[in-house]
Scaffold this active site. Structure first.
Site, mmCIF file in Angstrom:
data_model
loop_
_atom_site.group_PDB
_atom_site.id
_atom_site.type_symbol
_atom_site.label_atom_id
_atom_site.label_comp_id
_atom_site.label_asym_id
_atom_site.label_seq_id
_atom_site.Cartn_x
_atom_site.Cartn_y
_atom_site.Cartn_z
ATOM 1 N N HIS A 137 0.835 -1.188 0.000
ATOM 2 C CA HIS A 137 0.000 0.000 0.000
ATOM 3 C C HIS A 137 0.875 1.245 0.000
ATOM 4 O O HIS A 137 1.959 1.252 0.580
ATOM 5 C CB HIS A 137 -0.895 0.029 1.238
ATOM 6 C CG HIS A 137 -1.796 -1.164 1.341
ATOM 7 N ND1 HIS A 137 -2.233 -1.659 2.546
ATOM 8 C CD2 HIS A 137 -2.344 -1.962 0.388
ATOM 9 C CE1 HIS A 137 -3.013 -2.712 2.331
ATOM 10 N NE2 HIS A 137 -3.096 -2.916 1.029
ATOM 11 N N TYR A 145 -0.018 1.227 13.846
ATOM 12 C CA TYR A 145 0.828 2.190 13.158
ATOM 13 C C TYR A 145 0.257 3.592 13.254
ATOM 14 O O TYR A 145 -0.944 3.806 13.274
ATOM 15 C CB TYR A 145 1.134 1.787 11.726
ATOM 16 C CG TYR A 145 -0.017 1.361 10.856
ATOM 17 C CD1 TYR A 145 -0.504 2.192 9.864
ATOM 18 C CD2 TYR A 145 -0.586 0.101 10.987
ATOM 19 C CE1 TYR A 145 -1.533 1.788 9.029
ATOM 20 C CE2 TYR A 145 -1.619 -0.315 10.162
ATOM 21 C CZ TYR A 145 -2.088 0.545 9.189
ATOM 22 O OH TYR A 145 -3.110 0.146 8.378
#
Length: 193
Positions: free
Chosen positions: A62, A132
């Site tokens: 991604h 994250y």
């Protein structure tokens, strides 16, 4: 905290000092006074994510259109992942190369990716939990993907999990139809250096 720059400029591994006693373990998994001098700029926190995965779940590659780009600071709270960084910046001397870090609940490493880099993770055991910090909120129209199984990238994905069992890769519908790096580049979707 120990810091190691990965083979891709703008990507770093952070290994925290852990302090344990009979109550458990304490560590600082992110500290701005260590991070900012390393990355060259502070991490502007706009979103924090958590993902729990079964063994074999493969998420990515991604990336976010750059500009504005999205920086990520990634760690594993439970279980284990192979965290893979791919240089998707057209014009970069390391374009199309990748590096990886084992992030797990033992060494508790974190990985920083600057904007323009691609990111993928492979869960190495059931219930693995990754978190994250992101410098940009999720914006669907800026979100892009490259196939994590693109044979030209030659990513050395593990075939055995942390428990020694064979891994069967599980991809989302979106990730399973992601273009190769060459197709993404031909389409003009990749960030420039």
């Amino acid at each position: 905290m120990q810091i190691r720059e990965l083979s891709i400029p703008g990507a770093y591994e952070f290994t925290p000092k852990q302090f344990g006693d009979d109550r458990g373990v304490f560590l600082e998994w992110f500290k701005d006074s260590t991070f900012t001098p390393t990355a060259g700029e502070p991490l502007s926190l706009k979103q924090a994510n958590c993902s729990v995965s079964a063994a074999g779940v493969l998420r990515g590659i991604h990336y976010t259109a750059n500009p504005p780009g999205q920086a990520k600071y990634v760690t594993c709270f439970k279980g284990a992942f192979l965290d893979v960084v791919v240089d998707l910046r057209v014009g970069s001397p390391t374009f199309g190369t990748w590096d990886s870090v084992l992030i797990d609940d033992v060494d508790r490493r974190a990985v920083y990716l600057s904007p323009g880099l691609g990111h993928a993770i492979l869960s190495l055991e059931d219930g693995s939990t990754v978190v994250y910090l992101c410098s940009l909120e999720y914006t669907p129209e800026l979100d892009h993907d490259v196939s994590p199984l693109d044979p030209d990238l030659r990513i050395d994905w593990p075939t055995v999990g942390r428990n020694g069992e064979p891994l069967e890769y599980i991809l989302s519908a979106k990730d399973s139809i992601a273009p190769t790096l060459a197709v993404a580049q031909e389409s003009g979707l990749l960030p420039a250096l």
